[in-house]
Design an enzyme around this catalytic site. Sequence first.
Site, PDB file in Angstrom:
ATOM      1  N   GLU A  64       0.861  -1.180   0.000  1.00  0.00           N
ATOM      2  CA  GLU A  64       0.000   0.000   0.000  1.00  0.00           C
ATOM      3  C   GLU A  64       0.894   1.226   0.000  1.00  0.00           C
ATOM      4  O   GLU A  64       1.922   1.259   0.677  1.00  0.00           O
ATOM      5  CB  GLU A  64      -0.891   0.010   1.239  1.00  0.00           C
ATOM      6  N   TYR A 274      -9.704   6.897  10.134  1.00  0.00           N
ATOM      7  CA  TYR A 274      -9.512   6.338   8.797  1.00  0.00           C
ATOM      8  C   TYR A 274     -10.877   5.953   8.228  1.00  0.00           C
ATOM      9  O   TYR A 274     -11.581   5.106   8.797  1.00  0.00           O
ATOM     10  CB  TYR A 274      -8.631   5.091   8.834  1.00  0.00           C
TER      11      TYR A 274
END
EC number: 2.5.1.-
Length: 373
Positions: A64, A274
């Site tokens: 990522e 998040y």
Amino acid sequence: MTEELTTVRDACARTLENTARTLHLGASGTEFVAAFRAMTDHWGAARPHDLPLSDVSPDGSPVEYAVDLGGLAPALQFAMEPLTAGVPARDPLAARAIMPLLAGRYGADATRWSALADRLLPDDAHGPHVSMYGAEVRAGAPIRFKAWFYLNVTGPDGAFNLLYSALERMGTTHLWPVVQAHVHRAGEDVPFLLSLDLSDDPAARVKVYFRHFAADVEEVAAVLKAYPGFEPGEVRAFCKVMMGGRRRFSDQPAVTCVSLLDAQTFDRTAATLYVPLWTYAEHDGEVRQRVHRTLAAWPEALYRYDSVLAGIAHRGLDAGTGIHNYISWQPGRTRPRMKVYLSPEMHDVTPPPLGVSQQHHLSGQTTARGRTE
């Protein structure tokens, strides 16, 4: 889906090189990419379908990328999962091998990691994954390394007890009240990751990540209200924009993390929100529009986001979701601090809620309970 004409390691290293160039990281970017290659050397010539499905990105990609969207000195980050072709992702051998590499070659501090490794990297892990590692760099600054441990390695109901055991081993059980205070809904606010800054700096962080199953935006805002700067109205507004007006995290839970030491000193922002981006939109083009709405007041951040996205996306944004993983939000002195997390998308477009590697393992309502009750 990425054409399997090159190795996972080479494909991701090239993307990091291009992104570092876009962000004008110079020599620091070159060293950063070299560190990525060193940390993924054990992948060898593996192509995407040679490696077990990873939890790092929802489609199963083992990498990522993340870019800080605020500030004059942009930061670039990667996360990776130590994997071996033909070996289940839960196998700890590859994970155990990364720390000596980082300590020996880059001077990363292994003190806390060593206190936890035999407990959190067991040979008989229950969950599908055991750890991730990552690094972050800014131009002219040293690379900072970190490690994440999964807290379900002893089973889904053992997360709290395992977390307490980890704090005990680090001599930080005085921080347990921070964990307790972060849980508002027993059985639904669940810790799932413990991260360590691999540094001997006194400011090195110990962070706990929580999933908030079936929470609405008001409940997420209530969790964060305890931390300075998190105004409930701002949290709700941010969530609603990034979720297209939805009020409940029904498919994919919101994630928060708390930096345990910072939660006691308040010298730095202790919490982060998040918002998952691959389950609450029809396609990545829609996600991009929402990010544009959020960044509209900061054109330099918008330009940075668009430039990085253009270099990472290898398909049309309207083909589905899966390029955008998360966007994070923290309050700041003059503006919020946001970071976008992007996938190399080496497998299928539009990954399912919880990600392809977790969808069966976490398909039911998580009910982890323990010392908070």
